[in-house]
Scaffold this active site. Structure first.
Site, mmCIF file in Angstrom:
data_model
loop_
_atom_site.group_PDB
_atom_site.id
_atom_site.type_symbol
_atom_site.label_atom_id
_atom_site.label_comp_id
_atom_site.label_asym_id
_atom_site.label_seq_id
_atom_site.Cartn_x
_atom_site.Cartn_y
_atom_site.Cartn_z
ATOM 1 N N PHE A 199 -0.054 15.910 4.693
ATOM 2 C CA PHE A 199 -1.270 14.821 4.988
ATOM 3 C C PHE A 199 -2.643 15.180 4.860
ATOM 4 O O PHE A 199 -3.006 16.381 5.569
ATOM 5 C CB PHE A 199 -1.059 14.266 6.284
ATOM 6 C CG PHE A 199 -1.879 12.986 6.620
ATOM 7 C CD1 PHE A 199 -1.466 11.620 6.261
ATOM 8 C CD2 PHE A 199 -3.089 13.317 7.082
ATOM 9 C CE1 PHE A 199 -2.213 10.592 6.334
ATOM 10 C CE2 PHE A 199 -3.812 12.109 7.439
ATOM 11 C CZ PHE A 199 -3.574 10.564 7.040
ATOM 12 N N ARG A 214 -13.602 11.280 6.842
ATOM 13 C CA ARG A 214 -13.889 10.766 5.088
ATOM 14 C C ARG A 214 -14.817 11.364 4.546
ATOM 15 O O ARG A 214 -14.989 11.823 3.279
ATOM 16 C CB ARG A 214 -14.180 9.234 4.959
ATOM 17 C CG ARG A 214 -12.903 8.355 5.723
ATOM 18 C CD ARG A 214 -13.476 7.072 5.375
ATOM 19 N NE ARG A 214 -12.703 5.877 5.959
ATOM 20 C CZ ARG A 214 -11.430 5.536 5.562
ATOM 21 N NH1 ARG A 214 -10.680 6.139 4.420
ATOM 22 N NH2 ARG A 214 -10.852 4.552 6.355
ATOM 23 N N ASP A 228 1.179 7.652 -2.948
ATOM 24 C CA ASP A 228 2.363 8.142 -2.120
ATOM 25 C C ASP A 228 3.503 7.718 -2.221
ATOM 26 O O ASP A 228 4.268 7.826 -3.242
ATOM 27 C CB ASP A 228 1.704 8.285 -0.519
ATOM 28 C CG ASP A 228 2.629 8.862 0.459
ATOM 29 O OD1 ASP A 228 3.432 9.580 0.128
ATOM 30 O OD2 ASP A 228 2.419 8.704 1.838
HETATM 31 P P1 5GP Z 1 1.253 4.472 -0.749
HETATM 32 O O1 5GP Z 1 1.095 2.983 -0.524
HETATM 33 O O2 5GP Z 1 1.360 5.038 -2.077
HETATM 34 O O3 5GP Z 1 2.415 4.944 0.191
HETATM 35 O O4 5GP Z 1 -0.128 4.961 0.021
HETATM 36 C C1 5GP Z 1 -1.226 4.973 -0.573
HETATM 37 C C2 5GP Z 1 -2.256 4.745 0.684
HETATM 38 O O5 5GP Z 1 -1.824 5.458 1.982
HETATM 39 C C3 5GP Z 1 -3.371 5.426 0.031
HETATM 40 O O6 5GP Z 1 -4.469 4.643 -0.406
HETATM 41 C C4 5GP Z 1 -3.856 6.140 1.469
HETATM 42 O O7 5GP Z 1 -4.845 5.032 2.081
HETATM 43 C C5 5GP Z 1 -2.693 6.380 2.199
HETATM 44 N N1 5GP Z 1 -2.494 7.798 2.190
HETATM 45 C C6 5GP Z 1 -1.210 8.134 1.824
HETATM 46 N N2 5GP Z 1 -1.051 9.447 1.874
HETATM 47 C C7 5GP Z 1 -2.097 10.093 2.577
HETATM 48 C C8 5GP Z 1 -2.618 11.185 3.071
HETATM 49 O O8 5GP Z 1 -2.116 12.346 2.764
HETATM 50 N N3 5GP Z 1 -3.864 10.986 3.692
HETATM 51 C C9 5GP Z 1 -4.519 10.127 3.928
HETATM 52 N N4 5GP Z 1 -5.790 10.240 4.623
HETATM 53 N N5 5GP Z 1 -4.060 8.843 3.568
HETATM 54 C C10 5GP Z 1 -2.846 8.822 2.724
#
Ligand code: 5GP
Ligand code: MG
Length: 179
Positions: free
Chosen positions: A152, A165, A103
């Site tokens: 999301f 999950r 993300d």
């Molecule tokens: P980043 O650090 O790249 O922003 O996010 C990575 C982590 O954020 C992922 O491992 C996940 O745990 C959480 N995350 C990011 N987007 C989503 C989403 O759309 N749904 C869920 N359930 N978790 C997300």
């Protein structure tokens, strides 16, 4: 107690299974039979890693690293906590970090920086989902399952407050307004 949200299917279980098989084949080709240490980021990458590693044909070790960036809601806090394991022996090994979704990039940027300190022979990353969003930290994964829009999602390991999950497909979370 009933849920305050509903979910709408985005990627079905059959489509996930097909793509995971393809990713496994790509990864097998990439490592050409050399031993790989897979480091899955918990809890989100649990289901994906379970399926992906069963497609790998070389010698494989599977390790888990507890990482959290989301603390409850649907927005990134920007802060990434890693439960560093002193017993992780990655020196001289091919390491493949597996996460559920990319993300803002902060999780994988932080984790790869930390694991890079262990002197691995190589360090690559694989994510099931890649959100098409501007990154807070410049980061691209080496292996990507699907690119999705900025929404999301839950299921196949991804949670909302610990729930959902266990959904077999990837679904978009929608809040139900109280009546
Ligand atoms: P980043 O650090 O790249 O922003 O996010 C990575 C982590 O954020 C992922 O491992 C996940 O745990 C959480 N995350 C990011 N987007 C989503 C989403 O759309 N749904 C869920 N359930 N978790 C997300
Ligand atoms: Mg995660």
């Amino acid at each position: 107690m009933s849920k305050e949200w509903t979910t709408k299917k985005l990627i079905g279980a059959g489509e996930i299974a097909r793509r995971v098989r393809e990713l496994g084949a790509e990864i097998n080709t990439h490592y050409g039979g050399e031993e790989v240490t897979v480091v899955m980021l918990l809890n989100g990458a649990l289901y994906f890693t379970a399926d992906l590693t069963r497609e790998l044909t070389g010698k494989v070790k599977v390790e888990g690293l507890k990482v959290s960036s989301y603390h409850g809601g649907t927005n990134s806090t920007g802060k990434v906590d890693i439960d560093e394991r002193s017993d992780l022996d990655l020196a001289g090994r091919h390491v493949l970090v597996v996460d559920d979704i990319l993300d803002t990039g902060q999780t994988l940027a932080t984790v790869t920086r930390a694991l890079g300190q262990h002197s691995p022979r190589s360090l690559q990353t694989c994510v099931l989902l890649d959100k098409a969003v501007p990154r807070a930290e410049e980061f691209e994964a080496d292996f990507v399952g699907f690119t999705i829009a900025n929404q999301f999602v839950v299921g196949y390991g991804l949670d909302y407050q610990g729930y959902e999950r266990n959904l077999p497909s990837i679904e978009v979370l929608e809040f139900v307004s109280p009546t």
